[in-house]
Structure formats: structure tokens, C-alpha cells
Motif scaffolding. Structure first.
Motif, short mmCIF file in Angstrom:
data_model
loop_
_atom_site.label_atom_id
_atom_site.label_comp_id
_atom_site.label_asym_id
_atom_site.label_seq_id
_atom_site.Cartn_x
_atom_site.Cartn_y
_atom_site.Cartn_z
N ASN A 112 3.09 -0.03 -1.99
CA ASN A 112 3.14 -0.96 -1.36
C ASN A 112 4.37 -0.39 0.02
OD1 ASN A 112 2.45 -2.68 -3.34
ND2 ASN A 112 2.19 -4.37 -1.84
N GLY A 113 3.54 0.04 0.91
CA GLY A 113 4.34 0.48 2.05
C GLY A 113 4.95 -0.52 3.16
N LEU A 114 4.99 -0.60 4.31
CA LEU A 114 4.88 -1.39 5.76
C LEU A 114 3.62 -2.29 5.75
CD1 LEU A 114 6.05 0.54 8.82
CD2 LEU A 114 7.10 -0.67 7.23
N GLU A 115 3.32 -3.24 5.52
CA GLU A 115 2.88 -4.16 4.91
C GLU A 115 3.03 -5.54 5.01
OE1 GLU A 115 1.90 -5.87 2.08
OE2 GLU A 115 3.25 -5.07 0.44
N CYS A 116 1.67 -6.82 5.02
CA CYS A 116 1.64 -7.82 4.67
C CYS A 116 1.58 -8.62 3.98
CB CYS A 116 1.83 -8.64 6.16
SG CYS A 116 -0.22 -8.66 6.07
N GLY A 118 -7.35 -2.16 3.46
CA GLY A 118 -6.73 -2.94 4.32
C GLY A 118 -6.38 -1.77 5.80
N ALA A 119 -6.23 -2.21 6.88
CA ALA A 119 -6.15 -1.94 8.16
C ALA A 119 -5.30 -0.64 8.47
CB ALA A 119 -6.10 -2.00 8.95
N CYS A 120 -4.11 -1.27 7.63
CA CYS A 120 -2.43 -0.41 7.50
C CYS A 120 -2.88 0.93 7.04
CB CYS A 120 -1.32 -1.24 6.84
SG CYS A 120 -1.00 -3.12 7.51
N GLY A 175 -0.32 -1.17 3.02
CA GLY A 175 0.12 -0.60 4.29
C GLY A 175 0.10 1.15 4.04
N ASN A 176 1.90 1.28 5.32
CA ASN A 176 1.81 2.99 5.39
C ASN A 176 2.96 2.86 5.49
OD1 ASN A 176 2.34 1.38 7.93
ND2 ASN A 176 0.19 2.31 8.41
N PRO A 177 2.78 4.22 5.07
CA PRO A 177 4.59 4.87 5.71
C PRO A 177 4.84 5.10 7.12
CG PRO A 177 3.10 6.63 5.10
CD PRO A 177 2.22 6.09 5.21
#
Lengths: 250, 365
Positions: free
Chosen positions: B58-62, B158-160, B122-124
Motif C-alpha cells: 500500500n502506497g499513497l491511497e485511501c 485502483g485509480a491510484c 496506491g502509488n509512490p
């Protein structure tokens, strides 16, 4: 060049005075736009008109009409159908126009190239700009498009219509599905804008305004030149003949 | 290598009956758009093939992707697929924490080198050397690169992970970057959506297990079976679109009647996803069915496409809030005004020239 008009019919014409007769014998015309090209021009114009009207309505649909149950009503469907039909007319016409640029007379090729390495051509462009800025007293005579017109045609029509055809067919292919041949041919358009089809809708919409701006300029300039220049303009796209109003050189 | 359990073993251990198992197989087959003949194939694969280890980072995500995933419409999705994933590594779902968790990650990478699937939620963020997202004391981008190195394939959940989503929206201060722009040497499947549909997520994993390969991907790297058509193409309100019957205002009679939401900005015509067919929450509903337009959450850069409530959206490139029609009309207005002015000056000039010519002619005489 076609032969000068014979003066015989004028001899009994009470409305013609000596000057008219002298002028009539001198006037010459050049056959510039051949029939396929003229037909293309007007078919293309009609298609663009339909495309702009229906295209605008596709972006901003008319107020809801409740004529019948949705099953039996196809108002927006017909608007879109007219857009797609006119679009195909435009595409086929444009392909035919390219064919005629190859097999027609040399005037038919003017739309598809710019002699940018020709110094004289640029000088003529500059002259035309000055003419439109009222800095030249008299215009020059041109058989085909004047260089400035050629420049405008190239950017607005050759590039503009090509852009609309490519983005339009890409959007149309989405309706046919991703496994359609058309999508395989034009799917790259979506990749180029980053993947979101909404962006293609937006730039296609902006392209419409690009074409509308061309229409405003084109119609104005054609009528103005018809009146103020030294050759025929509007009738040339009907008869194909460019006639000149005087026999001074240049 | 020690014998890895099959999916079926895990399912049976969890007390799932063979009947439920077969039901899961047929549900998955139809979700993947496969015929009934594929049901035994899926069952066979699940019974015989060692389960595919999945590392879920999990990176930047919700965490909405995880939330969606555990709400899979069939209980097996969460009980089986999920529990197997949590056995390996998943921040949200695993029991371990802290050093033990990080050790579990290393363990899995080591044990299943080249065989595990890396699922990224999520993404970095790349700005400031990735300091905007820290996992286990290190920037997430380092963990991502490390875990991707020995992965068989990468799933961008997901979109992230697929496109960047909200954290990558303009001006993207942390320089949040989608996975495929960081990991360039591995096959990547994008499963976009904010979040993606649970059945789509389990469907993708099941497909990969059954057929031992990636599902067929579209031009953008999304599984074509779920992202091959637009919401609009299968929308149950489509007849109202073709009829020209639209919701004009959110509180009007047309909204109550369930007319098309195109005029209030529905992005269904430009959004590729399975919402209008698979739907959400065990096939209960999807945004348009509940009366709100699609916001296009599974499309690239959907936050930067202007309002969710406009059909012709504002262009951000011009520095002002104006849509294509406003920009075009302004330009056409300027050109039209210019033409009118030019025509007036032309007429004056022509009149002037005429009078001069008349004067010079009369002088000649």
C-alpha cells in the motif's frame, strides 16, 4: 485557357456600349476548378454545416422532449445519426478530394502543400497581408488561391478537417466497440491524449470552433474578393471558370 | 520448495462445501465472460494448482480498494482469496505488525522468488526522494521497487496505482506517480476504479490462476473483459439518452422518473468499466441507478477533467474557467467583430477610391 468570348452577341445588345464591348472582347477566363472539385466543395460545405449544428447539440442537447415512451422516441438518436452520416460524407469526400489532388489538374493540389521554400511565394503572402491591412492600393490577379488563402486553407481545412476526421472517427469507433476495425485504426488517438476519451471529446469540440472561425473568414473574404479583387471568386466555385476584370498584367 | 496448498485445500480447510465451491466457479466463469464449459476448468485449476502467493503493498491511497475487495459478492472471495493474501503480506489485513510484518514480506519474496504476484494499492510519490509516503521507515517507492524485482506480474489496484488518482491531480505537489511509470520491466495489469468492483478484482486473480497467464488487456493495459465497454454502452437509462429525455435539474420530475443523466455531467459515455453490468454490493446497484451520474473514476486523470456535473467541461489550460463552447464563442466573436470592422473599412476605402477616380477622371477631361 478558353477562347475569349466572341463579340457577336453583343452587337445587337442595346445595353452594351462601346466600352463594354471592348472589355468583353478582352476578358479571358481560366478553367480552374474542375467539376469533381466543385461538387466536393459544396458537399463538404453542407456536411460541415450539418456537423457543426448537430455537433453543438450533442454537446449541449436540446431541452427534454417527452413525445412518447423512450422506446418509441429517438430524438437524440436522430441528431447523433445526422452527425455520423454527415461525418461519413465528410470522410468519403475528403478521400475523394485527395484522389482528385493526384488525378485532377494542378490547381487541385494547392490545398495539400505549401511552397514554404519558395521566397517569391512568401513575398506574395506578405503582399496579400498588406492588401488586407489596406496598405496596398490594388490587389494582384491570381488564377488559383492567392498565397495567403492557400496558407489559410492549408491550416483550417487540410489540417483542420484531417484533425476532425481523425478525432471524430476515434470517437465513433468507441461506439462500434474496442474490437472493431475502426477502433484498431484510431485507438491511438486516445493514447495520445493520455487515455481519457473525455479529452478527445473536448478537443473535437474545440476543433468545431476552429472550423466555424474558418467559415466566418472564408465567406467574408470570398464575397469581399468577389467585389474588390480583380477576378471572380464566388462564381468560380460554381462554374469553375476564373474570369478577370481587367487585362493589366500581374 | 515445500508443497503449497491449492485454493481448494484452503477453501475446504475453511469449512466451505464443495457445492459452494462449484457455485463460486460458475459465478467467476460468467463474470469473466466465459461459457459453462470453463466452469470445470476453473474448478480443476483451483483444485490442483498451488495457490498463487500475493504480496499486497500500500502506497499513497485511501484503502478503498481493500474495502471493496473484502466486500466481494460471494463469501468465498473474502474467506478464501483474502485469507490467503493476508497470509503473505497486506498492511490492512495481516495479523503481524512492525518488524514481524516486514520480515514476513522478505520471507515471501525469498520463498516465492519470481512466482508471486505483486498487488499494488496506491502509488509512490517521487518528490523529495519519496519522503511523502514512508513504509517501515523507508520511502514506499523503495519497497515497491524491491518487491517488484522478483514478482511474476504486477497488479495495479485502483485509480491510484493505475493513473495517480486524487493525489496526482494538478498540481500534484508530492509528484505521486502511477506504478507503470516506476516499474517498467514487469507485466502490469491495471484494474482502475475508485475503488474497482470487488468481482472484477477477484475475477482478475482467478483468471490468472486458472489460465496461468494475464487476462487479455486493452490498449491501456486494463483487462478487456471488464473494461472493454463503456458504462454508457450497457446503461439501463440508455433508451432515455437516445430519446433525448434528460434530467435537467437534480430536483426535477425527470430525475424522479430516472431519465438520462448526460446533461448533468454523467461521464458514462467516456468511462470504461463494468459498473452497469456487474454493479456493486452483490449486484444491488451502481451510481447511475441510484440517481447520480458516473464521475468516470476509472479513467485516467478523472479529477482533472473539470466538474463532475458538466457535460462540456471547463478547460484548465487557458488559466480561466471556461469550457470549449465559451472559448470557441469568444474566439468566433472576436473574429466576427474583426470581419465586420474589416468590411466597414473596406467599404470606406472603396468609396474613397471611387471618388478619387471620379475626380481624376474629371480632371483628365
Amino acid at each position: 485557357m478558353s477562347a475569349p468570348t466572341t463579340d457577336a452577341p453583343f452587337l445587337t445588345e442595346p445595353d452594351a456600349d462601346a466600352a463594354d464591348l471592348a472589355s468583353a472582347t478582352r476578358q479571358t477566363s481560366v478553367y480552374v476548378y474542375e467539376a469533381p472539385l466543385r461538387i466536393w466543395h459544396w458537399v463538404n460545405a453542407a456536411a460541415i454545416l450539418v456537423l457543426c449544428l448537430t455537433g453543438y447539440l450533442i454537446g449541449s442537447p436540446p431541452p427534454t422532449m417527452i413525445i412518447d415512451e423512450a422506446t418509441h422516441q429517438f430524438v437524440f438518436g436522430y441528431i447523433r445519426f445526422a452527425h455520423f452520416a454527415a461525418g461519413w460524407v465528410l470522410v468519403v469526400g475528403f478521400l475523394g478530394r485527395i484522389y482528385w489532388a493526384i488525378f485532377g489538374n494542378h490547381h487541385a493540389r494547392q490545398l495539400f502543400y505549401l511552397p514554404i521554400f519558395n521566397g517569391r511565394w512568401w513575398k506574395e503572402v506578405w503582399f496579400e497581408i498588406k492588401w488586407y491591412l489596406f496598405l496596398e492600393r490594388a490587389p494582384k490577379k491570381y488564377v488559383g488561391h492567392n498565397p495567403l488563402a492557400q496558407l489559410a486553407m492549408f491550416f483550417f481545412i487540410t489540417l483542420g478537417v484531417s484533425f476532425m476526421i481523425v478525432t471524430g472517427l476515434a470517437l465513433y469507433s468507441e461506439g462500434l466497440g474496442q474490437d472493431s476495425t475502426l477502433y484498431k485504426m484510431f485507438g491511438w488517438v486516445f493514447t495520445m491524449v493520455g487515455g481519457n476519451s473525455h479529452v478527445v471529446h473536448t478537443i473535437h469540440h474545440l476543433g468545431m470552433w476552429w472550423i466555424i472561425i474558418f467559415m466566418i473568414i472564408h465567406i467574408y473574404v470570398a464575397i469581399r474578393e468577389d467585389i474588390m479583387s480583380r477576378q471572380s471568386i464566388v462564381s468560380t466555385m460554381i462554374s469553375g471558370h476564373r474570369t478577370f476584370k481587367d487585362d493589366r498584367p500581374d | 520448495m515445500s508443497q503449497i496448498e491449492t485454493f481448494y485445500d484452503v477453501m475446504r480447510r475453511q469449512g466451505i462445501t464443495r457445492r459452494s465451491f462449484l457455485k463460486y466457479c460458475s459465478l467467476t466463469a460468467s463474470a469473466l465472460g466465459l461459457g459453462p464449459a470453463f466452469v470445470p476448468k476453473i474448478a480443476h485449476a483451483m483444485e490442483t494448482k498451488p495457490r498463487t502467493p500475493v504480496i499486497w503493498v500500500n502506497g499513497l491511497e485511501c484503502t478503498c480498494c481493500s474495502e471493496s475487495f473484502i466486500r466481494g459478492s460471494h463469501p468465498l472471495a473474502k474467506d478464501v482469496v483474502l485469507s490467503m493474501i493476508s497470509l503473505d503480506y497486506s498492511h490492512t489485513l495481516m495479523a503481524a505488525a512492525g518488524h514481524a510484518a516486514e520480515a514476513a514480506l522478505e520471507d515471501t519474496i525469498e520463498k516465492y522468488k519470481g512466482n508471486y504476484i505483486l498487488a499494488v494499492e496506491g502509488n509512490p510519490p517521487l518528490n523529495e526522494d519519496g519522503m511523502y509516503c514512508i513504509v517501515g521507515g523507508k520511502p514506499f517507492v523503495e519497497q515497491l521497487r524491491h518487491a517488484a524485482k522478483d514478482a511474476k506480474a504486477v497488479i495495479s489496484w485502483g485509480a491510484c496505482a493505475s493513473y495517480g488518482c486524487v493525489q496526482a491531480a494538478k498540481p500534484n505537489p508530492t509528484q505521486a506517480t502511477p506504478v507503470h511509470k516506476v516499474i517498467t520491466d514487469k507485466p502490469i495489469i491495471k484494474v482502475p476504479g475508485c475503488p474497482p468492483i470487488a468481482e472484477v478484482m477477484t475475477g482478475v486473480i482467478t483468471y490468472m490462476l486458472t489460465f496461468d497467464r494475464l487476462p487479455e488487456l486493452d490498449r491501456q493495459g486494463r483487462p478487456a473483459m471488464f473494461y472493454g465497454q463503456r458504462i454508457h454502452d450497457k446503461c439501463y437509462r440508455r433508451p432515455h439518452f437516445d430519446a433525448g429525455q434528460f434530467v435537467e435539474q437534480w430536483d426535477d420530475e425527470n430525475a424522479r422518473k430516472g431519465y438520462c443523466l448526460y446533461k448533468v455531467g454523467c461521464k458514462g459515455p467516456t468511462t470504461y468499466n463494468a459498473c452497469s453490468t456487474v454493479r456493486w454490493n452483490e449486484g444491488t446497484s451502481f451510481p447511475i441507478q441510484s440517481g447520480h451520474g458516473c464521475i468516470g473514476c476509472s479513467e485516467d486523470g478523472f479529477w482533472d477533467q473539470g466538474s463532475f456535473y458538466d457535460r462540456v467541461t471547463d478547460l484548465t489550460q487557458f488559466g480561466v474557467e471556461a469550457n470549449a463552447d465559451q472559448v470557441g464563442m469568444a474566439a468566433a466573436g472576436v473574429v466576427g467583430g474583426g470581419v465586420a470592422l474589416h468590411a466597414a473599412v473596406s467599404a470606406l476605402k472603396a468609396a474613397q477610391k471611387k471618388s478619387q477616380d471620379t475626380v481624376s477622371q474629371s480632371e483628365e477631361v
